[in-house]
Motif scaffolding. Structure first.
Motif, PDB file in Angstrom:
ATOM      1  N   ILE A   1      36.817  77.877  26.265  1.00 24.14           N
ATOM      2  CA  ILE A   1      37.725  77.273  25.292  1.00 24.14           C
ATOM      3  C   ILE A   1      38.977  78.136  25.137  1.00 24.14           C
TER       4      ILE A   1
ATOM      5  N   ARG B   1      47.304  76.196  27.483  1.00 20.22           N
ATOM      6  CA  ARG B   1      48.128  75.250  26.730  1.00 20.22           C
ATOM      7  C   ARG B   1      49.046  75.965  25.734  1.00 20.22           C
TER       8      ARG B   1
ATOM      9  N   TYR C   1      43.027  78.946  20.040  1.00 16.96           N
ATOM     10  CA  TYR C   1      41.801  78.270  20.457  1.00 16.96           C
ATOM     11  C   TYR C   1      41.174  77.464  19.327  1.00 16.96           C
TER      12      TYR C   1
ATOM     13  N   LEU D   1      42.885  74.157  19.210  1.00 17.71           N
ATOM     14  CA  LEU D   1      42.436  73.310  20.318  1.00 17.71           C
ATOM     15  C   LEU D   1      41.069  72.695  20.013  1.00 17.71           C
ATOM     16  N   ILE D   2      40.186  73.463  19.436  1.00 18.78           N
ATOM     17  CA  ILE D   2      38.873  72.931  19.060  1.00 18.78           C
ATOM     18  C   ILE D   2      39.044  71.781  18.072  1.00 18.78           C
TER      19      ILE D   2
ATOM     20  N   VAL E   1      41.635  69.796  17.689  1.00 24.67           N
ATOM     21  CA  VAL E   1      42.200  68.643  18.399  1.00 24.67           C
ATOM     22  C   VAL E   1      41.114  67.925  19.186  1.00 24.67           C
ATOM     23  N   TRP E   2      40.308  68.679  19.912  1.00 25.33           N
ATOM     24  CA  TRP E   2      39.242  68.070  20.705  1.00 25.33           C
ATOM     25  C   TRP E   2      38.224  67.341  19.820  1.00 25.33           C
ATOM     26  N   LEU E   3      37.874  67.936  18.698  1.00 30.31           N
ATOM     27  CA  LEU E   3      36.931  67.275  17.789  1.00 30.31           C
ATOM     28  C   LEU E   3      37.515  65.970  17.258  1.00 30.31           C
TER      29      LEU E   3
ATOM     30  N   GLU F   1      39.825  64.092  18.668  1.00 27.83           N
ATOM     31  CA  GLU F   1      39.862  63.122  19.762  1.00 27.83           C
ATOM     32  C   GLU F   1      38.491  62.511  20.005  1.00 27.83           C
ATOM     33  N   LYS F   2      37.480  63.328  19.982  1.00 28.40           N
ATOM     34  CA  LYS F   2      36.121  62.839  20.201  1.00 28.40           C
ATOM     35  C   LYS F   2      35.724  61.852  19.108  1.00 28.40           C
TER      36      LYS F   2
END
Length: 88
Positions: free
Chosen positions: A62, A69, A73, A76-77, A79-81, A83-84
């Protein structure tokens, strides 16, 4: 030069107010020269701190992705959560 300010209309809801301010410049309604700084010392943050245990290799992956990017980090976590959740 004293410019006569327009009266701010009454809004039926937040969406109507948002639409109004998107199309109108506040300088016609507010004398910003009279504005004062204010502080809100008792506001609580809108985020909550959590503790999350991750395998070391996952965290390193990660961090590597975040570094590529050029973002923190933890951001980013988040953002990913988000999006999911949106895609589920």
């Amino acid at each position: 030069m004293n410019k006569r300010l327009k009266a701010i209309p009454k809004f039926s809801n937040e969406a109507a107010e948002r639409a109004f301010w998107e199309k109108n410049d506040s300088i016609a309604y507010v004398d910003w020269k009279k504005a004062e700084r204010t502080a809100f010392p008792n506001l609580k943050p809108s985020t909550q701190t959590i503790s999350l245990r991750l395998p070391q290799h996952l965290l390193e992956s990660i961090k590597t992705a975040a570094n590529a990017r050029d973002v923190p980090y933890q951001s980013l976590i988040k953002v990913w959560l988000q999006e999911k959740l949106r895609n589920s």
